[in-house]
Design a protein around this motif. Structure first.
Motif, mmCIF file in Angstrom:
data_model
loop_
_atom_site.group_PDB
_atom_site.id
_atom_site.type_symbol
_atom_site.label_atom_id
_atom_site.label_comp_id
_atom_site.label_asym_id
_atom_site.label_seq_id
_atom_site.Cartn_x
_atom_site.Cartn_y
_atom_site.Cartn_z
ATOM 1 N N SER A 1 15.189 47.684 32.346
ATOM 2 C CA SER A 1 14.147 48.199 33.246
ATOM 3 C C SER A 1 14.781 48.940 34.402
ATOM 4 N N ALA A 2 15.889 48.396 34.890
ATOM 5 C CA ALA A 2 16.482 48.946 36.109
ATOM 6 C C ALA A 2 17.297 50.209 35.857
ATOM 7 N N SER B 1 8.196 49.126 34.842
ATOM 8 C CA SER B 1 9.643 49.228 35.051
ATOM 9 C C SER B 1 9.983 50.403 35.957
ATOM 10 N N ARG C 1 12.148 50.266 39.478
ATOM 11 C CA ARG C 1 13.287 51.136 39.785
ATOM 12 C C ARG C 1 13.127 51.761 41.172
ATOM 13 N N ARG D 1 15.498 37.467 29.918
ATOM 14 C CA ARG D 1 15.196 38.016 31.246
ATOM 15 C C ARG D 1 16.254 39.022 31.693
ATOM 16 N N TYR E 1 15.696 42.286 29.851
ATOM 17 C CA TYR E 1 14.568 43.050 30.392
ATOM 18 C C TYR E 1 14.940 43.666 31.737
ATOM 19 N N ALA E 2 15.580 42.874 32.584
ATOM 20 C CA ALA E 2 15.945 43.352 33.923
ATOM 21 C C ALA E 2 16.886 44.536 33.832
ATOM 22 N N LEU F 1 4.417 39.579 27.404
ATOM 23 C CA LEU F 1 4.839 38.187 27.260
ATOM 24 C C LEU F 1 3.611 37.312 27.097
ATOM 25 N N LEU G 1 10.259 38.124 36.033
ATOM 26 C CA LEU G 1 10.846 38.438 34.724
ATOM 27 C C LEU G 1 12.071 39.325 34.858
ATOM 28 N N SER G 2 12.008 40.236 35.802
ATOM 29 C CA SER G 2 13.103 41.198 35.933
ATOM 30 C C SER G 2 14.224 40.689 36.832
ATOM 31 N N HIS H 1 17.313 52.414 32.976
ATOM 32 C CA HIS H 1 16.951 53.523 32.096
ATOM 33 C C HIS H 1 15.619 54.146 32.448
ATOM 34 N N HIS H 2 15.478 55.412 32.092
ATOM 35 C CA HIS H 2 14.257 56.124 32.459
ATOM 36 C C HIS H 2 13.077 55.745 31.574
ATOM 37 N N ALA H 3 13.340 55.148 30.410
ATOM 38 C CA ALA H 3 12.235 54.800 29.521
ATOM 39 C C ALA H 3 11.328 53.775 30.203
ATOM 40 N N GLU H 4 10.042 53.882 29.927
ATOM 41 C CA GLU H 4 9.104 52.925 30.511
ATOM 42 C C GLU H 4 9.044 51.698 29.601
ATOM 43 N N VAL H 5 9.513 50.596 30.130
ATOM 44 C CA VAL H 5 9.508 49.360 29.353
ATOM 45 C C VAL H 5 8.310 48.521 29.797
ATOM 46 N N ILE H 6 7.398 48.309 28.887
ATOM 47 C CA ILE H 6 6.200 47.533 29.214
ATOM 48 C C ILE H 6 6.362 46.138 28.617
ATOM 49 N N PRO H 7 6.598 45.145 29.468
ATOM 50 C CA PRO H 7 6.801 43.804 28.921
ATOM 51 C C PRO H 7 5.497 43.173 28.477
#
Lengths: 123, 315
Positions: free
Chosen positions: B232-233, A56, A60, B225, B228-229, B243, A91-92, B235-241
């Motif tokens: 992810s876009a 992610s 960004r 979706r 997740y989008a 699936l 997905l994003s 926030h600073h947190a690392e989102v590891i999908p």
């Protein structure tokens, strides 16, 4: 972990990226891409054939560059996206807002004369 | 303690997905094996079943044993009185707490898994998402009886009757937030392992129920979706999908596929392990703290070592 190489191709700049675009490397990538935009090179093609992973944080970095480049009349287009990266882009929802090409040459060629004129005007 | 202060806060989020959520057991086994500590568990719908057990400190092997038997026949028994009343609602009146499935088998599973445990009994913070049937709001359940919270979170509309918690009538969390990453972000997670499930379109639509199911699946897939989008876009947190991919549709009656589902969950997290290890090591600044069982214990902070199922003492 991440290698970035910049190759001018006429009025387009190809940024060849190799490695993992993630939370540990995204800042380097963003810095490199922003440097190109700040230098007036706003028609960018990211060659992602050497990128096997993006997180992610990587998304960004790409999104920030796209916004920046488009604000200056250019664009960031993606080429040779690997299967794993494509999955994350799908997905994003990035595949619906970014232009993707199978080959780097096709991505470079997608910036026509009109893009060039518009970009020069915006800078 | 200083190491703890710099350690990234890791959250596991498991979203809605019916029986596919058993893939969470696969993820859980790998996290346990690799001694990767989890600080927060967030679940929704089928994901609530597993994150609740995880937060309570159940061992992943025990969760696997339960999984291989508990889904059998869970949605088989029709609740005839509800069907009858629904058909004759014009004369008998309609009860909004109606579901087509007799949920007594589900109540037994809730009792087996959670008993009377409450959120105060968890080893790591637990949040479960449900949906307020009347307002449509996403409801974050983090207090009271866990069995009630899970039951509310899994209340698949039409099939399972809505469940009342804290004065609100709740249904499946998937209706409002099929992958509640936002809760993990709000609770301060730095790394979010987000396991979500899409429902592939049915090849054949041959009944009203299948038509309704298809429409719901399409909406939930898009919501998943978009969620997740967005996170992810922004926030600073690392989102590891995560699936898990399945090579065939999985229905609630496909219990013979459970070992396969669990295996796909393992595969999904295995693919992310190299990056996850790098992230943890970089954040800690102390080298590769997490490692295969038996190698990483000394490097783990004491507070984390007590974190739920990932504690070696619980094995």
């Amino acid at each position: 972990m991440l290698e970035i190489r910049v190759e001018p191709r006429g009025h387009v700049t190809v940024v060849v990226i190799q490695g993992s675009v993630d939370g540990l490397t995204a800042d380097s990538l963003l810095g490199a891409l922003q440097k190109e935009v700040a230098g007036g090179r706003t028609r960018l093609v990211a060659d992602l054939s050497g990128v096997e992973y993006t997180s992610s944080a990587g998304l960004r970095a790409l999104l920030a560059t796209v916004k920046d480049a488009r604000r200056h009349g250019g664009d960031l287009r993606l080429a040779a996206v690997t299967v794993n990266v494509r999955k994350v882009l799908d997905l994003s929802g990035f595949t619906s807002i970014l232009k993707l090409y199978d080959e780097v040459d096709a991505a470079v060629g997608s910036f026509g004369a009109a893009d060039r004129a518009a970009g020069e005007e915006a800078i | 303690m200083s190491e703890r202060a710099h350690s990234p806060r890791i959250a596991v989020v498991v979203g809605s997905g019916g029986m596919k959520c058993a893939a969470a057991v696969g993820m859980w086994k790998v996290l346990h094996r690799e001694r990767i500590p989890v600080d927060l568990a967030v679940g929704c719908s089928g994901g609530a079943i597993y994150t609740a057990a995880m937060a309570l400190g159940m061992h992943p092997e025990e969760a696997e044993r339960h999984t291989l038997v508990m889904w059998e026949g869970l949605f088989r028994q029709i609740h005839y009185r509800s069907v009858f009343r629904s058909l004759l609602s014009r004369w008998l009146g309609f009860n909004e707490r109606t579901g087509l499935i007799d949920d007594r088998a589900i109540a037994r599973v809730m009792e087996t898994l959670y008993g009377d445990a409450t959120f105060d009994d968890t080893r790591i913070p637990l949040h479960l998402a449900a949906t307020d049937l009347h307002t449509g709001e996403r409801v974050d359940l983090d207090s009271g009886r866990i069995a009630d919270a899970v039951r509310a979170s899994i209340a698949i509309p039409v099939l399972l009757r809505p469940w009342r918690v804290g004065g609100r009538l709740l249904v499946d969390g998937g209706a409002s937030d099929p992958l509640p990453i936002s809760i993990a972000i709000r609770e301060g997670a730095d790394i979010i392992l987000a396991m979500g499930f899409e429902t592939p379109p049915r090849a054949q639509l041959d009944s009203l129920l299948s038509l309704a199911g298809q429409t719901t699946s399409i909406a939930v897939n898009h919501l998943l979706r978009s969620t997740y989008a967005f996170y992810s876009a922004v926030h600073h947190a690392e989102v590891i999908p995560l699936l898990p991919s399945f090579d065939q549709p999985i229905r609630l009656s496909d219990t013979h596929l459970l070992p396969y589902i669990i295996e796909q969950g393992e595969r999904a997290i295995e693919a992310e392990l190299p990056y996850l290890r790098r992230l943890i090591a970089a954040a800690d600044g102390v080298g590769d703290r997490a490692g295969p069982a038996g190698q990483g214990e000394a490097a783990r902070g004491p507070a984390r070592a007590a974190a739920g199922t990932l504690d070696a003492e619980t094995t």
